[in-house]
Motif scaffolding. Structure first.
Motif, PDB file in Angstrom:
ATOM      1  N   THR A  16       1.945  26.643  30.377  1.00 22.22           N
ATOM      2  CA  THR A  16       0.480  26.628  30.372  1.00 22.22           C
ATOM      3  C   THR A  16      -0.124  27.343  31.575  1.00 22.22           C
ATOM      4  OG1 THR A  16       0.270  24.532  31.608  1.00 22.22           O
ATOM      5  CG2 THR A  16       0.572  24.391  29.207  1.00 22.22           C
ATOM      6  N   ILE A  17       0.693  27.848  32.479  1.00 20.32           N
ATOM      7  CA  ILE A  17       0.173  28.466  33.703  1.00 20.32           C
ATOM      8  C   ILE A  17      -0.526  29.784  33.376  1.00 20.32           C
ATOM      9  CG2 ILE A  17       0.774  29.467  35.943  1.00 20.32           C
ATOM     10  CD1 ILE A  17       3.184  27.586  36.012  1.00 20.32           C
ATOM     11  N   VAL A  18      -1.743  29.914  33.871  1.00 16.18           N
ATOM     12  CA  VAL A  18      -2.497  31.165  33.761  1.00 16.18           C
ATOM     13  C   VAL A  18      -2.975  31.535  35.161  1.00 16.18           C
ATOM     14  CG1 VAL A  18      -4.502  32.339  32.791  1.00 16.18           C
ATOM     15  CG2 VAL A  18      -3.244  30.663  31.410  1.00 16.18           C
ATOM     16  N   VAL A  19      -2.652  32.744  35.593  1.00 19.19           N
ATOM     17  CA  VAL A  19      -3.003  33.202  36.936  1.00 19.19           C
ATOM     18  C   VAL A  19      -3.980  34.366  36.827  1.00 19.19           C
ATOM     19  CG1 VAL A  19      -2.117  34.131  39.110  1.00 19.19           C
ATOM     20  CG2 VAL A  19      -0.737  32.508  37.793  1.00 19.19           C
ATOM     21  N   THR A  20      -5.058  34.297  37.611  1.00 20.03           N
ATOM     22  CA  THR A  20      -6.006  35.410  37.653  1.00 20.03           C
ATOM     23  C   THR A  20      -6.283  35.790  39.103  1.00 20.03           C
ATOM     24  OG1 THR A  20      -7.947  33.951  37.650  1.00 20.03           O
ATOM     25  CG2 THR A  20      -7.134  34.715  35.510  1.00 20.03           C
ATOM     26  N   ILE A  21      -6.556  37.068  39.319  1.00 20.07           N
ATOM     27  CA  ILE A  21      -7.001  37.577  40.614  1.00 20.07           C
ATOM     28  C   ILE A  21      -8.326  38.287  40.390  1.00 20.07           C
ATOM     29  CG2 ILE A  21      -6.524  39.155  42.525  1.00 20.07           C
ATOM     30  CD1 ILE A  21      -3.572  38.717  42.087  1.00 20.07           C
ATOM     31  N   ASP A  22      -9.368  37.776  41.030  1.00 24.70           N
ATOM     32  CA  ASP A  22     -10.722  38.299  40.825  1.00 24.70           C
ATOM     33  C   ASP A  22     -11.065  38.386  39.340  1.00 24.70           C
ATOM     34  OD1 ASP A  22     -11.264  38.450  43.498  1.00 24.70           O
ATOM     35  OD2 ASP A  22     -10.930  40.607  43.677  1.00 24.70           O
ATOM     36  N   GLY A  23     -10.649  37.367  38.585  1.00 25.79           N
ATOM     37  CA  GLY A  23     -10.993  37.271  37.175  1.00 25.79           C
ATOM     38  C   GLY A  23     -10.087  38.026  36.226  1.00 25.79           C
ATOM     39  N   VAL A  24      -9.125  38.781  36.740  1.00 28.06           N
ATOM     40  CA  VAL A  24      -8.213  39.556  35.891  1.00 28.06           C
ATOM     41  C   VAL A  24      -6.910  38.782  35.726  1.00 28.06           C
ATOM     42  CG1 VAL A  24      -6.957  41.724  35.627  1.00 28.06           C
ATOM     43  CG2 VAL A  24      -9.225  41.710  36.692  1.00 28.06           C
ATOM     44  N   VAL A  25      -6.467  38.606  34.477  1.00 24.80           N
ATOM     45  CA  VAL A  25      -5.241  37.858  34.208  1.00 24.80           C
ATOM     46  C   VAL A  25      -4.027  38.641  34.706  1.00 24.80           C
ATOM     47  CG1 VAL A  25      -3.759  36.885  32.409  1.00 24.80           C
ATOM     48  CG2 VAL A  25      -6.246  36.689  32.226  1.00 24.80           C
ATOM     49  N   VAL A  26      -3.172  37.957  35.452  1.00 22.00           N
ATOM     50  CA  VAL A  26      -1.961  38.562  36.012  1.00 22.00           C
ATOM     51  C   VAL A  26      -0.789  38.276  35.079  1.00 22.00           C
ATOM     52  CG1 VAL A  26      -0.423  38.640  38.013  1.00 22.00           C
ATOM     53  CG2 VAL A  26      -2.870  38.173  38.332  1.00 22.00           C
ATOM     54  N   MET A  82       2.497  34.894  50.643  1.00 21.70           N
ATOM     55  CA  MET A  82       1.503  34.630  49.611  1.00 21.70           C
ATOM     56  C   MET A  82       2.079  33.757  48.509  1.00 21.70           C
ATOM     57  SD  MET A  82      -0.713  38.106  49.341  1.00 21.70           S
ATOM     58  CE  MET A  82      -1.741  38.598  50.725  1.00 21.70           C
ATOM     59  N   GLU A  83       2.939  32.837  48.874  1.00 22.27           N
ATOM     60  CA  GLU A  83       3.429  31.845  47.935  1.00 22.27           C
ATOM     61  C   GLU A  83       2.408  30.718  47.837  1.00 22.27           C
ATOM     62  OE1 GLU A  83       7.134  30.733  49.621  1.00 22.27           O
ATOM     63  OE2 GLU A  83       8.263  32.304  48.584  1.00 22.27           O
ATOM     64  N   TYR A  84       2.143  30.273  46.629  1.00 20.82           N
ATOM     65  CA  TYR A  84       1.165  29.215  46.404  1.00 20.82           C
ATOM     66  C   TYR A  84       1.881  27.973  45.887  1.00 20.82           C
ATOM     67  CZ  TYR A  84      -2.453  32.788  46.790  1.00 20.82           C
ATOM     68  OH  TYR A  84      -3.267  33.793  47.237  1.00 20.82           O
ATOM     69  N   LYS A  85       1.792  26.895  46.631  1.00 20.05           N
ATOM     70  CA  LYS A  85       2.398  25.644  46.197  1.00 20.05           C
ATOM     71  C   LYS A  85       1.394  24.866  45.361  1.00 20.05           C
ATOM     72  CE  LYS A  85       4.740  21.474  47.846  1.00 20.05           C
ATOM     73  NZ  LYS A  85       5.910  21.674  46.969  1.00 20.05           N
ATOM     74  N   LEU A  86       1.796  24.498  44.152  1.00 17.64           N
ATOM     75  CA  LEU A  86       0.919  23.755  43.264  1.00 17.64           C
ATOM     76  C   LEU A  86       0.870  22.288  43.674  1.00 17.64           C
ATOM     77  CD1 LEU A  86       1.944  25.317  39.834  1.00 17.64           C
ATOM     78  CD2 LEU A  86       0.189  26.072  41.448  1.00 17.64           C
ATOM     79  N   ALA A  87      -0.283  21.673  43.493  1.00 15.94           N
ATOM     80  CA  ALA A  87      -0.468  20.278  43.900  1.00 15.94           C
ATOM     81  C   ALA A  87       0.246  19.315  42.966  1.00 15.94           C
ATOM     82  CB  ALA A  87      -1.957  19.938  43.954  1.00 15.94           C
ATOM     83  N   ARG A  88       0.425  19.730  41.713  1.00 16.82           N
ATOM     84  CA  ARG A  88       1.086  18.869  40.739  1.00 16.82           C
ATOM     85  C   ARG A  88       2.065  19.693  39.922  1.00 16.82           C
ATOM     86  NH1 ARG A  88      -3.771  15.629  37.865  1.00 16.82           N
ATOM     87  NH2 ARG A  88      -2.014  14.724  36.719  1.00 16.82           N
ATOM     88  N   GLU A  89       3.093  19.044  39.430  1.00 20.47           N
ATOM     89  CA  GLU A  89       4.089  19.740  38.623  1.00 20.47           C
ATOM     90  C   GLU A  89       3.456  20.181  37.310  1.00 20.47           C
ATOM     91  OE1 GLU A  89       8.613  19.079  36.841  1.00 20.47           O
ATOM     92  OE2 GLU A  89       7.543  17.429  37.830  1.00 20.47           O
ATOM     93  N   PRO A  90       3.562  21.472  36.961  1.00 22.41           N
ATOM     94  CA  PRO A  90       2.876  21.958  35.765  1.00 22.41           C
ATOM     95  C   PRO A  90       3.782  21.990  34.537  1.00 22.41           C
ATOM     96  CG  PRO A  90       3.707  23.812  36.978  1.00 22.41           C
ATOM     97  CD  PRO A  90       4.151  22.575  37.737  1.00 22.41           C
ATOM     98  N   ASN A 142       6.396  43.003  38.416  1.00 24.91           N
ATOM     99  CA  ASN A 142       5.001  43.354  38.678  1.00 24.91           C
ATOM    100  C   ASN A 142       4.095  42.281  38.075  1.00 24.91           C
ATOM    101  OD1 ASN A 142       3.072  45.103  39.801  1.00 24.91           O
ATOM    102  ND2 ASN A 142       2.725  46.108  37.837  1.00 24.91           N
ATOM    103  N   GLY A 143       3.954  41.181  38.784  1.00 25.89           N
ATOM    104  CA  GLY A 143       3.160  40.070  38.277  1.00 25.89           C
ATOM    105  C   GLY A 143       3.419  38.819  39.099  1.00 25.89           C
ATOM    106  N   TRP A 144       3.607  37.680  38.415  1.00 29.58           N
ATOM    107  CA  TRP A 144       3.888  36.435  39.118  1.00 29.58           C
ATOM    108  C   TRP A 144       5.065  35.726  38.467  1.00 29.58           C
ATOM    109  CZ3 TRP A 144       3.845  31.909  36.330  1.00 29.58           C
ATOM    110  CH2 TRP A 144       3.147  31.916  35.117  1.00 29.58           C
ATOM    111  N   THR A 145       5.725  34.868  39.249  1.00 26.71           N
ATOM    112  CA  THR A 145       6.787  34.015  38.729  1.00 26.71           C
ATOM    113  C   THR A 145       6.581  32.604  39.261  1.00 26.71           C
ATOM    114  OG1 THR A 145       8.215  34.717  40.569  1.00 26.71           O
ATOM    115  CG2 THR A 145       8.523  35.812  38.440  1.00 26.71           C
ATOM    116  N   LEU A 173       6.277  26.531  43.254  1.00 27.93           N
ATOM    117  CA  LEU A 173       5.597  27.664  43.875  1.00 27.93           C
ATOM    118  C   LEU A 173       5.277  28.747  42.861  1.00 27.93           C
ATOM    119  CD1 LEU A 173       7.686  28.261  47.134  1.00 27.93           C
ATOM    120  CD2 LEU A 173       5.408  27.258  46.989  1.00 27.93           C
ATOM    121  N   ILE A 174       4.137  29.401  43.056  1.00 22.05           N
ATOM    122  CA  ILE A 174       3.812  30.647  42.375  1.00 22.05           C
ATOM    123  C   ILE A 174       4.040  31.772  43.377  1.00 22.05           C
ATOM    124  CG2 ILE A 174       1.990  32.052  41.335  1.00 22.05           C
ATOM    125  CD1 ILE A 174       2.823  29.808  39.529  1.00 22.05           C
ATOM    126  N   ARG A 175       4.791  32.789  42.962  1.00 30.40           N
ATOM    127  CA  ARG A 175       5.088  33.920  43.846  1.00 30.40           C
ATOM    128  C   ARG A 175       4.640  35.208  43.162  1.00 30.40           C
ATOM    129  NH1 ARG A 175      10.953  33.528  45.522  1.00 30.40           N
ATOM    130  NH2 ARG A 175      10.093  31.963  46.944  1.00 30.40           N
TER     131      ARG A 175
END
Length: 323
Positions: A272-282, A260-268, A288-291, A298-300
């Motif tokens: 400023t990165i904000v991650v949500t799952i079903d509308g809830v901020v992670v 479940m690693e997500y590769k970003l299309a552009r260097e961020p 216990n979260g994301w890095t 990558l977002i992991r």
């Protein structure tokens, strides 16, 4: 392949300011970007267990088998399309030599009696060779054309590969650790969408401690196994824990994190990165979260925030450079 889609919004404003003498000075306002892309991760995993079945390993195998239901249920609940198989470290002519154990030799979410069969696979007994050659066994098990009647079809081209080594001693396979790392890199390179192709984990002797002696008064650290694990950013766990629940939990979360690693299309701009799952901020948290991993953009995910297959993941950020 699971896909998550979200919207793209780029706002570019032109500012107008009054200068002296009534002239107009125009300037381009800062770009405000809610950047989006179609995110995807591969929910297919092929998991190979390489189990040390030498004398003295029986109790360790039982401890791992006791956690089988928790591990299998976790994969099923996450909606993973998985295959599992096991072989031993016994490379004698009378040993498995990389051949998968049991019938059926490859277990899937649809296999009847899955949990009990998995328990049997990872507790093959302790009558195997005392010269553990787990890396050789792994290579033979995964080499196309070897043991086709039992192992054929296990390595899927569109699935991530996971190996879990379980041993109370170091490996005695021929060749160097780098030989086996090269084999795995060639077998399962990084996917086009940026996800890692393979991952190795180890349950064994990971430090010289008086509380973890498996050879009388000595600790035989699994240096070669840990070399393979290090090359894939996997997890090393001690086999000497009173119960191995935590070890299995850490391994399953690392497996989930990899696929479940997500590769970003552009260097961020990382801040400023904000991650949500079903509308809830992670939360941005390594436990216990994301890095964010800038070396591969990558977002992991970690802990309880590892997404399930049917959840919507959104990642908003400001690109470091405008295209």
């Amino acid at each position: 392949m699971i896909r998550h889609s979200w919207a793209l919004l780029i706002l570019v404003g032109i500012g107008c300011t009054k200068g002296g003498g009534g002239s107009n000075n125009f300037s381009l306002a800062p770009e405000q970007t809610g950047f989006a892309q179609e995110l995807e991760y591969n929910n297919k995993i092929d998991v190979l267990w390489v189990i040390d079945n030498s004398p003295g390993m029986g109790d360790y195998q039982v401890k791992i088998a006791e956690q089988a239901d928790s591990l299998i249920n976790f994969f099923v609940e996450r909606g993973f399309d998985f295959q599992m198989a096991a072989t031993t470290t016994d490379m004698r002519s009378s040993g498995e030599r990389g051949k998968f154990l049991g019938i059926p030799s490859i277990l899937t979410p649809q296999t009847p009696g899955l949990v009990d069969l998995f328990r049997a696979r990872i507790a093959p007994g302790n009558s195997g060779s005392g010269t553990e050659r787990g890396l050789e066994a792994m290579k033979l098990a995964l080499t196309p054309g070897q043991h086709t009647s039992t192992n054929g079809g296990f390595v899927r081209s569109d699935a991530a590969l996971v190996i879990v080594f379980v041993s109370s001693e170091d490996d005695w396979s021929v060749g160097n650790s780098i030989d086996y790392i090269d084999f795995l890199n060639n077998l399962k390179p990084i996917f086009e969408f940026g996800a890692q192709g393979w991952l190795a984990n180890y349950i064994g002797i990971i430090e010289d401690s008086t509380e973890c002696r498996t050879l009388g008064e000595f600790s035989d650290l699994g240096y070669r196994y840990m070399d393979i694990v290090g090359a894939s950013n996997g997890v090393n766990q001690s086999i000497c824990s009173s119960e191995l629940r935590t070890a299995l939990e850490n391994i399953r979360e690392r497996i989930s994190g990899m696929i479940m690693e997500y590769k970003l299309a552009r260097e961020p701009v990382a801040e400023t990165i904000v991650v949500t799952i079903d509308g809830v901020v992670v939360p941005n948290d390594a436990v216990n979260g994301w890095t964010y991993h800038p070396d591969r953009m990558l977002i992991r995910f970690h802990g309880s925030w590892i997404p399930k297959a049917n959840e919507t993941v959104k990642i908003d950020y400001q690109p470091l450079r405008a295209k």
